[in-house]
Structures are given as C-alpha cells and as structure tokens.
Design an enzyme around this catalytic site. Structure first.
Site, PDB file in Angstrom:
ATOM      1  N   ASN A  46       0.385  -3.141  -6.555  1.00 47.60           N
ATOM      2  CA  ASN A  46      -0.239  -4.015  -5.641  1.00 47.60           C
ATOM      3  C   ASN A  46       0.195  -5.258  -5.471  1.00 47.60           C
ATOM      4  O   ASN A  46       0.544  -5.847  -6.545  1.00 47.60           O
ATOM      5  CB  ASN A  46      -1.706  -3.718  -5.604  1.00 47.60           C
ATOM      6  CG  ASN A  46      -2.243  -2.353  -5.630  1.00 47.60           C
ATOM      7  OD1 ASN A  46      -1.627  -1.578  -5.012  1.00 47.60           O
ATOM      8  ND2 ASN A  46      -3.539  -2.217  -6.056  1.00 47.60           N
ATOM      9  N   ILE A  47       0.362  -5.912  -4.319  1.00 47.14           N
ATOM     10  CA  ILE A  47       0.469  -7.120  -4.072  1.00 47.14           C
ATOM     11  C   ILE A  47      -0.700  -8.277  -3.576  1.00 47.14           C
ATOM     12  O   ILE A  47      -0.187  -9.219  -3.231  1.00 47.14           O
ATOM     13  CB  ILE A  47       1.826  -7.533  -3.265  1.00 47.14           C
ATOM     14  CG1 ILE A  47       1.452  -6.963  -1.811  1.00 47.14           C
ATOM     15  CG2 ILE A  47       2.887  -6.825  -4.002  1.00 47.14           C
ATOM     16  CD1 ILE A  47       2.709  -7.038  -0.832  1.00 47.14           C
ATOM     17  N   ASP A  48      -1.641  -7.617  -3.626  1.00 49.60           N
ATOM     18  CA  ASP A  48      -2.931  -8.215  -2.987  1.00 49.60           C
ATOM     19  C   ASP A  48      -3.660  -9.077  -3.977  1.00 49.60           C
ATOM     20  O   ASP A  48      -4.507 -10.023  -3.415  1.00 49.60           O
ATOM     21  CB  ASP A  48      -3.783  -7.183  -2.488  1.00 49.60           C
ATOM     22  CG  ASP A  48      -4.266  -6.294  -3.410  1.00 49.60           C
ATOM     23  OD1 ASP A  48      -4.510  -6.561  -4.648  1.00 49.60           O
ATOM     24  OD2 ASP A  48      -4.760  -5.421  -3.122  1.00 49.60           O
TER      25      ASP A  48
ATOM     26  N   CYS B  38      15.762 -22.671   1.246  1.00 48.55           N
ATOM     27  CA  CYS B  38      16.150 -23.197   0.106  1.00 48.55           C
ATOM     28  C   CYS B  38      17.043 -24.467   0.137  1.00 48.55           C
ATOM     29  O   CYS B  38      17.897 -24.453   1.083  1.00 48.55           O
ATOM     30  CB  CYS B  38      17.129 -22.121  -0.523  1.00 48.55           C
ATOM     31  SG  CYS B  38      17.623 -22.628  -2.035  1.00 48.55           S
TER      32      CYS B  38
ATOM     33  N   CYS C  71      19.739 -17.040  -3.854  1.00 44.37           N
ATOM     34  CA  CYS C  71      20.266 -17.816  -5.354  1.00 44.37           C
ATOM     35  C   CYS C  71      19.022 -17.592  -6.297  1.00 44.37           C
ATOM     36  O   CYS C  71      19.216 -18.314  -7.359  1.00 44.37           O
ATOM     37  CB  CYS C  71      20.645 -19.248  -4.970  1.00 44.37           C
ATOM     38  SG  CYS C  71      19.537 -20.299  -4.499  1.00 44.37           S
TER      39      CYS C  71
ATOM     40  N   ASN D 225      -7.803  10.111  -7.390  1.00 43.13           N
ATOM     41  CA  ASN D 225      -7.015  10.065  -6.365  1.00 43.13           C
ATOM     42  C   ASN D 225      -7.693  10.937  -5.190  1.00 43.13           C
ATOM     43  O   ASN D 225      -8.599  11.762  -5.070  1.00 43.13           O
ATOM     44  CB  ASN D 225      -5.543  10.423  -6.584  1.00 43.13           C
ATOM     45  CG  ASN D 225      -4.513   9.747  -5.788  1.00 43.13           C
ATOM     46  OD1 ASN D 225      -4.762   8.574  -5.825  1.00 43.13           O
ATOM     47  ND2 ASN D 225      -3.671  10.167  -5.427  1.00 43.13           N
ATOM     48  N   ARG D 226      -7.434  10.499  -4.133  1.00 42.21           N
ATOM     49  CA  ARG D 226      -7.564  11.065  -2.718  1.00 42.21           C
ATOM     50  C   ARG D 226      -6.994  12.518  -3.040  1.00 42.21           C
ATOM     51  O   ARG D 226      -7.667  13.649  -2.457  1.00 42.21           O
ATOM     52  CB  ARG D 226      -7.221  10.549  -1.428  1.00 42.21           C
ATOM     53  CG  ARG D 226      -7.746  11.060  -0.485  1.00 42.21           C
ATOM     54  CD  ARG D 226      -7.543  10.392   0.994  1.00 42.21           C
ATOM     55  NE  ARG D 226      -5.825  10.379   0.952  1.00 42.21           N
ATOM     56  CZ  ARG D 226      -5.092   9.670   1.797  1.00 42.21           C
ATOM     57  NH1 ARG D 226      -5.750   8.482   2.633  1.00 42.21           N
ATOM     58  NH2 ARG D 226      -3.851   9.545   1.977  1.00 42.21           N
TER      59      ARG D 226
ATOM     60  N   PRO E  54      -5.634  -2.851   4.758  1.00 37.64           N
ATOM     61  CA  PRO E  54      -4.884  -1.637   5.430  1.00 37.64           C
ATOM     62  C   PRO E  54      -3.738  -1.041   4.642  1.00 37.64           C
ATOM     63  O   PRO E  54      -3.070  -1.761   4.016  1.00 37.64           O
ATOM     64  CB  PRO E  54      -4.352  -2.205   6.697  1.00 37.64           C
ATOM     65  CG  PRO E  54      -4.259  -3.491   6.630  1.00 37.64           C
ATOM     66  CD  PRO E  54      -5.437  -4.001   5.682  1.00 37.64           C
ATOM     67  N   ASP E  55      -3.563   0.279   4.590  1.00 41.93           N
ATOM     68  CA  ASP E  55      -2.602   0.892   3.706  1.00 41.93           C
ATOM     69  C   ASP E  55      -1.128   1.131   4.475  1.00 41.93           C
ATOM     70  O   ASP E  55      -0.963   0.843   5.487  1.00 41.93           O
ATOM     71  CB  ASP E  55      -3.182   2.236   3.233  1.00 41.93           C
ATOM     72  CG  ASP E  55      -2.839   3.275   3.845  1.00 41.93           C
ATOM     73  OD1 ASP E  55      -2.466   3.495   5.086  1.00 41.93           O
ATOM     74  OD2 ASP E  55      -2.737   4.568   3.497  1.00 41.93           O
ATOM     75  N   PHE E  56      -0.316   1.632   3.869  1.00 42.16           N
ATOM     76  CA  PHE E  56       1.134   1.962   4.187  1.00 42.16           C
ATOM     77  C   PHE E  56       1.103   3.479   4.799  1.00 42.16           C
ATOM     78  O   PHE E  56       1.776   3.482   5.644  1.00 42.16           O
ATOM     79  CB  PHE E  56       2.230   1.798   3.057  1.00 42.16           C
ATOM     80  CG  PHE E  56       2.178   0.411   2.555  1.00 42.16           C
ATOM     81  CD1 PHE E  56       3.205  -0.442   3.150  1.00 42.16           C
ATOM     82  CD2 PHE E  56       1.513   0.107   1.669  1.00 42.16           C
ATOM     83  CE1 PHE E  56       3.488  -1.726   2.951  1.00 42.16           C
ATOM     84  CE2 PHE E  56       1.659  -1.317   0.873  1.00 42.16           C
ATOM     85  CZ  PHE E  56       2.590  -2.144   1.812  1.00 42.16           C
ATOM     86  N   ARG E  57       0.736   4.468   4.099  1.00 41.06           N
ATOM     87  CA  ARG E  57       1.197   5.853   4.518  1.00 41.06           C
ATOM     88  C   ARG E  57       0.241   6.364   5.147  1.00 41.06           C
ATOM     89  O   ARG E  57       0.565   7.742   5.470  1.00 41.06           O
ATOM     90  CB  ARG E  57       1.739   6.489   3.241  1.00 41.06           C
ATOM     91  CG  ARG E  57       2.905   5.605   2.536  1.00 41.06           C
ATOM     92  CD  ARG E  57       3.461   6.486   1.416  1.00 41.06           C
ATOM     93  NE  ARG E  57       4.720   5.585   0.842  1.00 41.06           N
ATOM     94  CZ  ARG E  57       5.845   5.639   1.080  1.00 41.06           C
ATOM     95  NH1 ARG E  57       6.301   6.334   2.119  1.00 41.06           N
ATOM     96  NH2 ARG E  57       6.694   4.593   0.485  1.00 41.06           N
TER      97      ARG E  57
ATOM     98  N   HIS F  29       5.454  -4.524  -8.697  1.00 40.15           N
ATOM     99  CA  HIS F  29       6.091  -5.326  -7.338  1.00 40.15           C
ATOM    100  C   HIS F  29       6.060  -6.264  -6.856  1.00 40.15           C
ATOM    101  O   HIS F  29       5.965  -6.869  -5.869  1.00 40.15           O
ATOM    102  CB  HIS F  29       5.628  -4.062  -6.500  1.00 40.15           C
ATOM    103  CG  HIS F  29       6.337  -2.713  -6.558  1.00 40.15           C
ATOM    104  ND1 HIS F  29       5.524  -1.564  -5.693  1.00 40.15           N
ATOM    105  CD2 HIS F  29       6.956  -2.047  -7.337  1.00 40.15           C
ATOM    106  CE1 HIS F  29       6.078  -0.297  -6.202  1.00 40.15           C
ATOM    107  NE2 HIS F  29       7.128  -0.712  -7.040  1.00 40.15           N
TER     108      HIS F  29
ATOM    109  N   GLY G 137      -5.165   5.717  -7.442  1.00 39.28           N
ATOM    110  CA  GLY G 137      -5.159   5.402  -5.942  1.00 39.28           C
ATOM    111  C   GLY G 137      -3.547   5.159  -5.636  1.00 39.28           C
ATOM    112  O   GLY G 137      -3.367   4.274  -5.109  1.00 39.28           O
TER     113      GLY G 137
END
Length: 445
Positions: A217-219, A268, A247, A332-333, A143-146, A236, A307
């Site tokens: 992307n973080i996937d 921590c 820290c 891109n879309r 799923p996407d963000f925007r 990211h 993308g």
C-alpha cells in the site's frame, strides 16, 4: 581372483531395490486398494497366503463386530445405520480406510482463525510476518484497483490512457506524467484514517509478536496508526519522499505535493526531468528495505496474508519463501495464489469474507478486542484534532481565518461503536500500488 569374481557375480544376480518414499508408498497402497476392490476382495490381511486362514477369519469376525457396534451407536444417536455393510464390504472397511472418489474436491478448511488464535494464545507463535495489500484499507473508504465496476482500473476513462496499468508505468510517465498527477491528487495521504485492521497489526507489535509488516500500500495508513518505521516495509514505496524519475536526485516532498495539487509539474533542478513521489512504478526497482525478506521470512513462525490479490511480482512470491513447516493464514475476500489449490498445503489456513470481520473474530479469540478499541480511541482522538487545526491554519494563511472548517474536509475517522471500525466501500482500495520492479517479467492483471 576367483573369489572376487564370484562375489561380483553374486551381487549382479541380486534384484535391484527400488527407492521407497512416503508418496510412492501411498500411491502403491491406493493401487492395491483399487485392485482389491475390482476383484471383490479386501486388501490387507485377507490377501495373505493360505497358511494364514485363521488370521483372515479373525479379521472378518472383528469386522462384523465393528459393524454391529456402528449400528448400535447409530441407533443410540437416533440415526439409521447405513445399509449394505456386511460380508466382504465389512472386511474392506477393516482392511483399509474408505477412499474419497478421485474426482471429489475437498472443501475449503474451516476454523483457520480459531486454530491460529489458540496457537498465539499458547505462545507457540512469536515471530509473525504480515503481508498486506489493498484490502486492509477498504474499511477506510479508499477506492481499489481491480474490483470490477468499482475499482480504480475500471474508472480511468477520463485519463485517456491506452490500458489501465499505464498510469503506473514508468515509461508512460516519462512520456506524459499528467494522468498520474491527476490521479495523485486523490491518492495523496491525509484524507483517510486507519481502520480496525491497521490497529490490529499495531497491537501485534505492542504485544511483541510482529517481526515485520510487508505492505503493497501507498496510502500511509500503516504509519498513521503508529506502526514503527523499523517494523514496516513499504514494498511499493510511498508519498513521503520524492525524487527525479530520471537521475533520482532527491526533491522536497512537500514542494512536490504542493506543485502536484496545484496542477503544476515539478521538475528536477539538475536534469530538468519530471519529479514524482517515490511510489514504485512498473519497471522500477523496489526499495532496498524490501530485501529484508531474505532474513525475515526464514525467522517467521507465522505468515499472515491479508487483503491482497497476490498478482504483482515479485511481492506475490514472498508468501512461498517461509519454511515449509510454518503455518500460513490467509484473511481475504477470495482465495488467491497458493491458497487456491486443493487440498491446501499442510499448515495453510483460510478465512474468506469481509476482512474486518475476520480480523475482529481473531481478536475476540485472542481477547484483544477491547484493547484495540481503546487504542483506536486514544490514537484517533489525539491525531484528528491536530489535523483539523492544521487545516484551519492553512485557511488562515490563505486569508480565511474566520471561515469555518467544513466537516466534509475533516479526516475521516473510524467509528468506535460496537463494530469498532468505519466500514467504507467494501470492495474499494486505492492503497495497493500496482507497481513492478525490474525483477518481474511484466505487469499482471
């Protein structure tokens, strides 16, 4: 002294020379054309002094011959000739090219994929930088963000946060980490597999053409498909490591994952602050690898943008750091960032629509489609059984060694049929980390 004074006086009486550049010259030509059209005469040869009447007559004769040839050519093609082209109007056609109305907006250029594909095949583009965002993982079902309605930001009511981006805001996390940890259970890599777009980028590497890939992307799908770490900049961050958010003391990533998935809050051992995966939040610094762009982008001979909404800074500004002569291809879309302007910058190319289809079109031109299909097949059939085995081992550890692994819990793989890639939700992608370094002025929507 009198000679020097006379020389200065002579220079003072000479008219000042204006600076002539290509743009100012073009503007003056357009002004001349407008003035000539208003007076009913053509610019160019007909505006010459009376001593050049023979040249003017010759131009008009040539113009009439050109109009006759246009009519004859139109008749041969079976189309009627355009009426009303004669006399002075014909002279205008000969004197200058017809200008489009100032209010007309040029359409989006077509054929960008074909042009770039031919340049790659000719060996003209050998150092390709890829800038990627959430859209490259939509075919993996993330799923996407925007995207309105289906995006992550449109479905965060249950987390009771003041505004959508707060879930990735470091100050909000410091005050209450529970909303992010609840979301992180769905974001952790491992439940999705790379798709055709990821393997296209890996094929760029195998062909020796990939200088670097910069991803928001973080996937983790870029790593899963086999793109080497030294060719990948995760701007990211990622879930692969974890540390204290206060820290920055490193923390075992697997322990952090186990705690988060079980609903606990990892802390921590030094300062007792909350530990989080090393995903870059709004207000945090970008990783050091991001700054490789200062040497990569000047070397690039093609920038491929895929993308992304180009709304998160400073990542979004990377596309403007290549040399002005370097072609840029947007897959891109929608048109975004500098690709929304009309006309486009010389050397900019746009291919809008479904990203997987656009990439597949490019691979067909390059003749790589079959190679990518085989690469996907060999890599996925090798990786997925290993992950199923790991899941079975985990069940055995929990005392359910005889239980069958539910297919719904297997990693989702790419369908390798005629389409080449599994098409998950078209408009979904949670892979793009909407995060912000301290260099940026603030979150963008």
């Amino acid at each position: 002294m009198s000679k020097a004074k006379s020389s200065r006086d002579k220079r003072a009486t000479q008219p000042a020379l204006s600076r002539v550049t290509r743009s100012s010259l073009s503007q003056s030509r357009q002004a001349d054309l407008l003035r000539s059209q208003a007076s009913g005469t053509s610019s160019g040869p007909q505006a010459q002094p009376s001593g050049r009447q023979s040249d003017s007559g010759l131009v008009q004769d040539l113009s009439l011959m050109s109009v006759s040839e246009q009519k004859a050519s139109a008749a041969r093609r079976g189309r009627p000739a355009k009426p009303g082209i004669s006399g002075t109007a014909a002279g205008s056609l000969a004197g200058s090219k017809p200008q489009a109305p100032p209010s007309a907006q040029p359409p989006v250029p077509k054929g960008g994929v074909g042009t770039i594909g031919r340049l790659i095949k000719l060996g003209r583009l050998r150092n390709i930088v890829v800038v990627a965002g959430a859209g490259i993982s939509t075919a993996s079902g993330i799923p996407d963000f925007r995207t309105p309605g289906t995006g992550l930001y449109a479905n965060l009511e249950k987390y009771n946060i003041p505004y959508p981006e707060a879930i990735f805001n470091i100050d909000y996390f410091s005050n209450d980490p529970r909303p992010f940890f609840s979301l992180a259970k769905d974001l952790y890599p491992g439940n999705r597999r790379p798709n055709y777009v990821h393997y296209f980028i890996r094929m760029l590497h195998q062909k020796g053409l990939l200088l670097r890939m910069y991803t928001q992307n973080i996937d983790g799908l870029e790593r899963m498909c086999g793109i080497p770490a030294d060719k990948l900049v995760e701007a990211h961050g990622s879930f692969d490591t974890a540390s204290c958010h206060l820290c920055y003391t490193p923390y075992p990533a697997e322990e952090a994952k186990s705690a988060i998935l079980s609903g606990a809050v990892p802390t921590c051992s030094f300062c007792q602050a909350t530990v989080k995966p090393d995903v870059v939040f709004f207000g945090e610094d970008l990783p050091q690898t991001y700054f490789q762009h200062t040497t990569d982008f000047p070397k690039a001979d093609l920038l491929m943008i895929m993308g992304t909404s180009l709304q998160i800074e400073p990542f979004a500004s990377l596309v403007n750091t290549v040399r002005s002569t370097v072609p840029r291809l947007l897959l891109n879309r929608d048109a975004v960032g500098p690709f929304e302007r009309r006309p486009l910058r010389r050397g900019d190319y746009v291919e809008l629509g479904d990203l997987s289809e656009s990439v597949r079109k490019l691979t067909q031109i390059l003749g790589w489609h079959q190679d990518i299909e085989e690469l996907m097949w060999s890599h996925e059939t090798r990786c997925v059984p290993q992950q199923v085995a790991v899941a079975m081992d985990q069940q055995a550890t929990q005392g359910r060694a005889g239980a069958e692994v539910s297919p719904s819990r297997w990693p989702q793989t790419c369908s390798l049929g005629a389409t080449g890639a599994r098409s998950g939700s078209e408009e979904s992608d949670a892979s793009e980390s909407d995060s912000m370094s301290t260099e940026s002025s603030g979150p963008s929507s």
